[in-house]
Design a protein around this motif. Structure first.
Motif, PDB file in Angstrom:
ATOM      1  N   ASP A 188      -3.638   0.596  -3.309  1.00 42.07           N
ATOM      2  CA  ASP A 188      -3.050  -0.738  -3.433  1.00 42.07           C
ATOM      3  C   ASP A 188      -2.054  -0.737  -4.588  1.00 42.07           C
ATOM      4  N   LEU A 189      -0.779  -0.979  -4.276  1.00 40.17           N
ATOM      5  CA  LEU A 189       0.294  -0.971  -5.278  1.00 40.17           C
ATOM      6  C   LEU A 189       0.848  -2.369  -5.537  1.00 40.17           C
ATOM      7  N   THR A 190       0.145  -3.403  -5.064  1.00 43.41           N
ATOM      8  CA  THR A 190       0.676  -4.773  -5.147  1.00 43.41           C
ATOM      9  C   THR A 190       1.003  -5.177  -6.582  1.00 43.41           C
ATOM     10  N   ARG A 191       0.072  -4.936  -7.505  1.00 45.99           N
ATOM     11  CA  ARG A 191       0.289  -5.332  -8.895  1.00 45.99           C
ATOM     12  C   ARG A 191       1.514  -4.619  -9.477  1.00 45.99           C
ATOM     13  N   GLN A 192       1.636  -3.320  -9.200  1.00 44.82           N
ATOM     14  CA  GLN A 192       2.780  -2.552  -9.719  1.00 44.82           C
ATOM     15  C   GLN A 192       4.104  -3.081  -9.181  1.00 44.82           C
ATOM     16  N   PHE A 235       0.840  -1.195   0.000  1.00 42.20           N
ATOM     17  CA  PHE A 235       0.000   0.000   0.000  1.00 42.20           C
ATOM     18  C   PHE A 235       0.877   1.247   0.000  1.00 42.20           C
ATOM     19  N   ASP A 236       0.407   2.287  -0.669  1.00 42.07           N
ATOM     20  CA  ASP A 236       1.056   3.583  -0.611  1.00 42.07           C
ATOM     21  C   ASP A 236       0.862   4.120   0.810  1.00 42.07           C
ATOM     22  N   ALA A 237       1.958   4.499   1.464  1.00 39.82           N
ATOM     23  CA  ALA A 237       1.891   4.928   2.859  1.00 39.82           C
ATOM     24  C   ALA A 237       1.062   6.202   3.038  1.00 39.82           C
ATOM     25  N   LYS A 238       1.013   7.033   2.008  1.00 38.80           N
ATOM     26  CA  LYS A 238       0.290   8.308   2.128  1.00 38.80           C
ATOM     27  C   LYS A 238      -1.171   8.182   1.691  1.00 38.80           C
TER      28      LYS A 238
END
Length: 199
Positions: A56-60, A49-52
């Protein structure tokens, strides 16, 4: 860093910060893409996850891991496969392709496990590397052939009709694409079963 796993069945949460650093909340330590790749190989489930923004950034991140592996010489994806994959973005089959690839790779993985078990019984704890390598090559060839059976992939293979080109004779569309996909998966499983039995 990435060695410590969360409890069984738990999904590890990774936070990505603006400075591109990745933080493993289960181990309270910063990790690298290489650490995450190791977690994948060990079967540890994680989400990024982006902290800010909490996006959801899992795929990237998983895609970035594949890019890193490919760029360091660990090439696994054939160039033609990558071209075909790119060709599906924005196309009619984009919605069906992910589940088809997932089923294909799942079937391939199960087949590899069965083959390892058979080799272990026949040759002891460690099968001959040459035999296993040959089996992997044959399985990849079968996988490639199975992908060509899927109408969308066939359209992008060398020698097949160019995307957008009108074929000389157009076959009637299949009444149920999912039924056709299941049939093709059954054919691929049958071929892989024959291979695992030495046929």
């Amino acid at each position: 860093m990435a060695d410590k796993k969360a409890g069984a069945g738990e999904t590890v949460v990774i936070k990505k910060y603006a400075n591109r650093r990745l933080y493993n909340t289960a181990t309270s330590a910063y990790v690298t893409l290489e650490d995450l790749a190791k977690m994948v190989r060990e079967g540890t489930e994680f989400v990024v996850f982006d902290a800010k923004t909490n996006d959801d950034l899992t795929r990237q991140i998983l895609t970035q891991i594949i890019f890193e592996e490919e760029s360091r010489g660990e090439a696994l994806l054939p160039v033609q496969f990558l071209r075909q994959l790119i060709g599906f973005y924005g196309g009619q089959m984009q919605g069906v392709l992910p589940s088809y690839l997932e089923m294909s790779l799942d079937s391939f993985s199960r087949q590899q496990e069965q083959m390892r078990g058979q080799f272990s019984k026949a040759f002891g704890a460690a099968p001959g590397a040459g035999i296993l390598d040959e089996a992997v090559k044959r399985n990849m060839a079968l996988f490639t052939d199975a992908m060509k059976m899927w109408p969308g992939f066939n359209a992008l293979t060398p020698g097949g009709p160019a995307p957008g080109a009108a074929p000389e004779t157009r076959a009637a569309p299949a009444p149920d694409p999912l039924a056709e996909m299941r049939r093709q998966m059954d054919e691929m499983r049958s071929q892989l079963d024959k291979l695992s039995k030495g046929g």
